[in-house]
Design an enzyme around this catalytic site. Structure first.
Site, short mmCIF file in Angstrom:
data_model
loop_
_atom_site.label_atom_id
_atom_site.label_comp_id
_atom_site.label_asym_id
_atom_site.label_seq_id
_atom_site.Cartn_x
_atom_site.Cartn_y
_atom_site.Cartn_z
N CYS A 46 85.80 68.70 60.56
CA CYS A 46 85.60 67.92 61.49
C CYS A 46 84.99 68.83 62.65
O CYS A 46 84.06 69.66 62.14
CB CYS A 46 86.50 67.27 62.16
SG CYS A 46 88.11 68.21 62.56
N ASP A 47 85.11 68.60 63.73
CA ASP A 47 84.42 69.65 64.79
C ASP A 47 84.70 70.88 64.80
O ASP A 47 84.04 71.81 65.11
CB ASP A 47 84.52 68.85 66.28
CG ASP A 47 83.73 67.75 66.52
OD1 ASP A 47 82.69 67.58 66.12
OD2 ASP A 47 84.12 66.89 67.46
#
Lengths: 161, 180
Positions: free
Chosen positions: B130-131
């Site tokens: 994800c981020d």
């Protein structure tokens, strides 16, 4: 004139009932999955990464155990005329707390499930991610609780004998 | 009114204690759940002479934590070794940029995208990201995949933030293209 006041009063009373029923329904709906599985709810609370000096995040299990029960008691209290004021007061406090928690998560850029209706062990339904929409929803519920609280203020007598 | 507020809290405490009797997994009174533990792969796989991904990522009950170098190694071997990349961020962020070939399974809409995950054979390696940094949804998806039978699960801890700084391999758009 009296008739008009009477109609207005009835509308406000009905609106109050709608808010009480909606808030009670919301709290019961939110509490059920959390009371069944507090361990999953604890994970959702942990994801908010709110840590206090000395105790750190050790409060999480206690909150996961207590919060759903508080929601149930508040929901029931909202439906009982005698307890609606105190219950709406606690509901206000809870909604304000949830809003602040979600707001800090959004401002910190946390991309997490809000845990509002229990944790979302994915697959089941859509997760409820924190975001401005959820904050707006919580502010709406907070407004409903404030409305019920102020409607429940003890009335002063209109005149003295 | 404050007496009633105190009563509400007392009743809630009693209810929470009573509910423990019926709960399958009651929590203790103090503490917090440890995040899912990530384990180290058995060896570096970036260089062609090192061990193969299937050796490095033997089936395990926990996800493997992988860094940029290992992720790059897996990326370069993704077609030959059937390695899958899954981006768990929102579709908007995915469209702005993602690891080429990565499928988008946004945590927010998992129920709608679960077919993509189900299409991946359970013995193949999946890399979730994800981020990076504070982002935990790749961990949550990895946990879901583990509980549903996949055993070669990796979480790219640095995530997109690190990848787009370190790597020139960036794809844009809302669909994963195999030729990327």
């Amino acid at each position: 004139m009296f008739m008009q006041n009477d109609v207005k009063s009835q509308i406000w009373t009905r609106l109050e009932w709608v808010c009480r029923l909606a808030l009670a329904g919301l709290f019961l709906y939110a509490a059920y999955p959390k009371i069944i599985d507090p361990a999953e709810f604890a994970k959702a609370i942990t994801n908010y990464r709110v840590s206090f000096p000395v105790i750190g995040q050790n409060y999480v299990y206690a909150v996961a155990m207590f919060m759903p029960s508080l929601e149930v008691v508040v929901a029931i209290g909202l439906l009982i005329e005698r307890y609606k004021r105190a219950s709406s007061f606690v509901a206000m406090a809870l909604m304000a707390l949830f809003t602040v928690l979600i707001l800090q998560a959004v401002l910190r850029g946390l991309n997490i499930d809000c845990g509002c209706f229990g944790s979302s062990p994915v697959a089941q339904a859509k997760a409820h991610m924190v975001g401005w929409r959820r904050i707006a929803e919580d502010v709406g519920w907070l407004a409903a609780a404030v409305f019920v609280y102020f409607r429940s203020q003890p009335r002063k007598p209109a005149y003295k004998m | 009114m404050f007496k009633q507020v105190i009563m509400i809290f007392v009743l809630a405490v009693l209810l929470s204690l009573g509910a423990r009797v019926f709960q399958e997994n009651p929590v203790s009174f103090w503490g917090f759940p440890e995040p899912i533990k990530l384990i180290e792969p058995k060896g570096a796989i970036a260089a062609p002479t090192r061990i193969s991904p299937n050796e490095a990522f033997a089936p395990a009950d926990q996800p493997y934590a992988i860094d940029y170098t290992t992720t790059m190694g897996l990326y370069s071997k993704r077609k030959r070794e059937n390695i899958h990349f899954i981006d768990s961020r929102d579709p908007e962020l995915y469209a702005e940029g993602h690891i080429p070939g990565a499928l988008n399974i946004p945590f927010e809409e998992l129920a709608d995208h679960i077919a993509k995950l189900n299409a991946i054979p359970k013995d193949q390696i999946i890399v979730f990201y994800c981020d990076g940094g504070d982002c935990h949804i790749s961990h949550d998806l990895a946990e879901y995949a583990l509980s549903n039978g996949w055993r070669r699960i990796c979480v790219y801890v640095g995530g997109w933030e690190e990848w787009c700084l370190e790597s020139d391999f960036v794809a844009k758009g809302d669909e994963a293209r195999d030729g990327e």
